[in-house]
Design a protein around this motif. Structure first.
Motif, short mmCIF file in Angstrom:
data_model
loop_
_atom_site.label_atom_id
_atom_site.label_comp_id
_atom_site.label_asym_id
_atom_site.label_seq_id
_atom_site.Cartn_x
_atom_site.Cartn_y
_atom_site.Cartn_z
N PHE A 1 -11.67 2.19 -9.78
CA PHE A 1 -10.52 3.09 -9.92
C PHE A 1 -9.27 2.25 -10.20
CE2 PHE A 1 -7.36 5.99 -7.73
CZ PHE A 1 -7.31 6.88 -8.78
N PRO A 2 -8.96 2.02 -11.49
CA PRO A 2 -7.86 1.11 -11.81
C PRO A 2 -6.49 1.56 -11.31
CG PRO A 2 -8.77 2.09 -13.81
CD PRO A 2 -9.61 2.55 -12.66
N GLU A 3 -6.25 2.88 -11.24
CA GLU A 3 -4.97 3.35 -10.75
C GLU A 3 -4.76 2.95 -9.29
OE1 GLU A 3 -2.86 7.60 -9.75
OE2 GLU A 3 -4.17 7.49 -11.51
N GLY A 4 -5.82 3.10 -8.49
CA GLY A 4 -5.72 2.72 -7.08
C GLY A 4 -5.54 1.23 -6.90
N ILE A 5 -6.24 0.43 -7.70
CA ILE A 5 -6.09 -1.02 -7.62
C ILE A 5 -4.68 -1.42 -8.03
CG2 ILE A 5 -6.89 -3.21 -8.58
CD1 ILE A 5 -9.69 -1.95 -8.71
N GLY A 6 -4.16 -0.76 -9.05
CA GLY A 6 -2.78 -1.05 -9.48
C GLY A 6 -1.77 -0.73 -8.40
N ILE A 7 -1.96 0.41 -7.75
CA ILE A 7 -1.05 0.78 -6.66
C ILE A 7 -1.12 -0.25 -5.54
CG2 ILE A 7 -0.63 2.47 -4.81
CD1 ILE A 7 -1.49 4.63 -6.83
N LEU A 8 -2.33 -0.68 -5.21
CA LEU A 8 -2.49 -1.67 -4.14
C LEU A 8 -1.85 -3.01 -4.52
CD1 LEU A 8 -6.14 -0.95 -2.99
CD2 LEU A 8 -4.05 -0.49 -1.73
N LEU A 9 -2.03 -3.45 -5.76
CA LEU A 9 -1.47 -4.75 -6.15
C LEU A 9 0.06 -4.71 -6.27
CD1 LEU A 9 -4.09 -6.04 -8.73
CD2 LEU A 9 -3.70 -6.81 -6.39
N VAL A 10 0.58 -3.74 -7.00
CA VAL A 10 2.03 -3.67 -7.16
C VAL A 10 2.71 -3.36 -5.83
CG1 VAL A 10 3.91 -2.39 -8.28
CG2 VAL A 10 1.89 -3.05 -9.59
N GLY A 11 2.16 -2.41 -5.09
CA GLY A 11 2.73 -2.11 -3.78
C GLY A 11 2.61 -3.27 -2.82
N GLY A 12 1.51 -4.00 -2.90
CA GLY A 12 1.34 -5.18 -2.05
C GLY A 12 2.35 -6.27 -2.38
N LEU A 13 2.59 -6.49 -3.68
CA LEU A 13 3.59 -7.49 -4.07
C LEU A 13 4.98 -7.10 -3.58
CD1 LEU A 13 2.40 -8.32 -7.68
CD2 LEU A 13 2.31 -9.81 -5.68
N LEU A 14 5.33 -5.83 -3.72
CA LEU A 14 6.62 -5.37 -3.22
C LEU A 14 6.70 -5.47 -1.70
CD1 LEU A 14 7.18 -2.26 -5.52
CD2 LEU A 14 8.34 -4.48 -5.64
N SER A 15 5.59 -5.18 -1.04
CA SER A 15 5.55 -5.29 0.42
C SER A 15 5.70 -6.74 0.87
CB SER A 15 4.24 -4.73 0.96
OG SER A 15 4.12 -3.37 0.67
N ALA A 16 5.04 -7.65 0.16
CA ALA A 16 5.16 -9.08 0.49
C ALA A 16 6.60 -9.55 0.30
CB ALA A 16 4.21 -9.90 -0.37
N TRP A 17 7.21 -9.14 -0.81
CA TRP A 17 8.60 -9.53 -1.06
C TRP A 17 9.52 -8.98 0.03
CZ3 TRP A 17 12.85 -6.45 -2.01
CH2 TRP A 17 14.02 -7.15 -2.33
N ALA A 18 9.35 -7.71 0.38
CA ALA A 18 10.21 -7.09 1.39
C ALA A 18 10.02 -7.74 2.76
CB ALA A 18 9.93 -5.59 1.47
N THR A 19 8.78 -8.06 3.09
CA THR A 19 8.50 -8.69 4.38
C THR A 19 9.15 -10.06 4.46
OG1 THR A 19 6.43 -7.47 4.56
CG2 THR A 19 6.67 -9.44 5.94
N GLU A 20 9.00 -10.84 3.40
CA GLU A 20 9.59 -12.19 3.40
C GLU A 20 11.11 -12.12 3.38
OE1 GLU A 20 7.83 -14.74 4.12
OE2 GLU A 20 5.96 -13.62 3.97
N ALA A 21 11.67 -11.14 2.65
CA ALA A 21 13.12 -10.98 2.63
C ALA A 21 13.65 -10.59 4.02
CB ALA A 21 13.53 -9.93 1.60
N ALA A 22 12.93 -9.71 4.70
CA ALA A 22 13.33 -9.31 6.05
C ALA A 22 13.25 -10.49 7.01
CB ALA A 22 12.45 -8.17 6.55
#
Length: 147
Positions: free
Chosen positions: A121-142
């Motif tokens: 399911f490429p849409e789900g994998i895309g959501i997980l990857l893009v959302g994960g990258l944004l989550s990693a950035w936000a966590t490190e910024a915090a």
């Protein structure tokens, strides 16, 4: 110990899990109850974000991406085990298994089927990857902002 990085990681990974689950529900067979599906998955995402990425915050983005991948794989593992266990219990109550071993094997077969549906399911994998990258950035910024 609660930190801002843990809180941000929990919130972000919960949101990623929720949106990925919402998009994944279209793959489930008709008649599959999805009343609390996304909320349960969001709770597992929050747990994984708090326990894994929140604890290891403080890295540059390279290692943070590795931590993000581990966080999402662990969260997916919990989700797959929970939902396949729940479905196995429902099947066992409907007397679809002959004995305990058949039920346990059935649980792993269900987890494999759900994992295969997600992997294709490429849409789900895309959501997980893009959302994960944004989550990693936000966590490190915090973590950098509120030590």
């Amino acid at each position: 110990m609660p930190t801002a990085a843990r809180l941000i990681a929990a919130i972000c990974y919960a949101a990623v899990a929720f949106f990925a689950s919402e998009s994944f529900t279209q793959l489930l067979p008709d008649g599959t109850p999805t009343d609390w599906f996304s909320e349960i998955n969001a709770a597992f995402g929050a747990f994984a974000g708090w326990r894994i990425h929140g604890r290891q915050a403080g890295n540059p983005m390279g290692p943070a991406i590795s931590v993000m991948l581990v966080t999402e794989v662990v969260g997916l593992f919990y989700v797959l085990v929970f939902h396949s266990l729940y479905q196995m219990i429902q099947n066992a109550l409907d007397k679809k298994y002959g004995d305990t071993m058949e039920a346990i094997v059935g649980m792993f077969q269900l987890a494999g089927q759900y994992g295969k549906m997600l992997a294709t399911f490429p849409e789900g994998i895309g959501i997980l990857l893009v959302g994960g990258l944004l989550s990693a950035w936000a966590t490190e910024a915090a973590n950098r902002r509120w030590r």
